[in-house]
Design an enzyme around this catalytic site. Structure first.
Site, PDB file in Angstrom:
ATOM      1  N   GLY A 132      40.779   5.290  42.146  1.00  0.00           N
ATOM      2  CA  GLY A 132      40.498   3.957  41.622  1.00  0.00           C
ATOM      3  C   GLY A 132      41.099   3.769  40.240  1.00  0.00           C
ATOM      4  N   HIS A 135      49.908   3.053  41.156  1.00  0.00           N
ATOM      5  CA  HIS A 135      49.282   3.082  42.485  1.00  0.00           C
ATOM      6  C   HIS A 135      49.883   2.006  43.380  1.00  0.00           C
ATOM      7  CE1 HIS A 135      45.816   4.688  39.951  1.00  0.00           C
ATOM      8  NE2 HIS A 135      45.998   5.645  40.825  1.00  0.00           N
TER       9      HIS A 135
END
Ligand code: PAF
Length: 284
Positions: A22, A28
């Site tokens: 996260g 990402h």
């Protein structure tokens, strides 16, 4: 998740997994972009893995931004988000771990005992659950990527590990969820990792191959930054992550540096022109 993965496999679809903890950033999202080129469905996971944090590390304060992460993943066109609870991944009595010997004890492993055992174990579990054809990792964590590739090879996993380039801020700072810990002064100082790697790159371009000489350059640049404290700054073989004395084969310049209280890592992959083609197989 297992049921969905089984269905996708039965329909001959190519499953891609992007495992994350996260606090998602552009790095990402680029992994997801890459996964979307190869796979459908693309599954992202968010799991802050307690087993890869040491007792005095930042597990409790690691940034948890689930709502905005899920939005980003949706916008990025991810097909499913797998976000299990710790108790599902590590039920009471959990006792089976994956340990990639040798590679896991060096550099990050030396500074963070048990870290790679935690990483290898959770990645193995996620690969078992999601059964992806491809799984995507960032090269900023070069040693982690190498360990996962070694695990996939040694344990005959059916997943191809894809390692994607480091994504940087315009001033060179490698993107990392931990950059969020830096205050304004530290954020400015944190560019020292990239500056040190660039100084090493220039020396290499000028023909320097002696590792001690390159290390001295790294220490000179890092030492001039008052907020920085070096954990390690080394030149290592790209396959074994053992220190080298001379850059004759593909290597990494690897850095771990505390900027204030925040520990940052970065690296530079070097492929000297004189390396033999046998050595280049590790290219990601
Ligand atoms: O690189 C990370 O974010 C983590 O180490 C990973 C691969 C998601 C395993 O927890």
């Amino acid at each position: 998740m297992k049921e969905r993965a089984r269905e996708a496999r039965a329909e001959n679809r190519v499953i891609g997994l992007v495992p994350t903890m996260g606090a998602l950033h552009r790095g990402h999202l680029e992994l997801i972009e890459r996964a979307k080129r190869d796979c459908s469905p693309v599954i992202a996971s968010i799991f802050v893995n307690p087993k890869q944090f040491g007792p005095n590390e930042d597990f409790s304060k690691y940034p948890r931004t689930f709502e905005s992460d899920s939005e980003k993943l949706q916008q990025a066109g991810v097909d499913a988000l797998f976000a299990p609870e710790a108790a599902e991944i590590y039920p009471a009595g959990f006792s089976a771990y994956v340990n990639v010997e040798g590679l896991s004890e060096r550099l990050e492993g030396r500074s963070r005992p048990g870290h790679f055992r935690g990483v290898a174990t959770v990645v193995m579990k996620f690969l078992q659950i999601v059964q992806p054809h491809f799984a995507y990792f960032g090269r900023k964590d070069a040693q982690q990527s190498k360990i996962i590739m070694q695990m996939a090879r040694d344990l005959n996993l059916d997943t191809e590990i894809v390692v994607c380039p480091i994504v940087r801020e315009p001033d060179g700072l490698a993107l990392s969820s931990r950059n969020a810990y830096l205050n304004a002064e530290e954020r400015h100082a944190a560019t020292v990792l990239h500056r040190a790697l660039e100084a090493a790159r220039n020396e290499l371009a000028a023909g320097v191959r002696d590792a001690l000489q390159l290390q001295a350059v790294l220490h000179r640049v890092l030492g001039a930054e008052r907020f920085a404290r070096v954990d390690y700054a080394e030149i290592v073989d790209a396959k074994t992550f053992e220190p080298v004395t001379r850059v004759g084969k593909p290597c990494y310049v690897v850095l771990a540096v505390f900027v204030g209280k925040t520990r940052l890592i970065d690296n530079l992959y070097i492929e000297p022109k004189e390396a033999s083609s046998d050595d280049l197989e590790i290219r990601f």
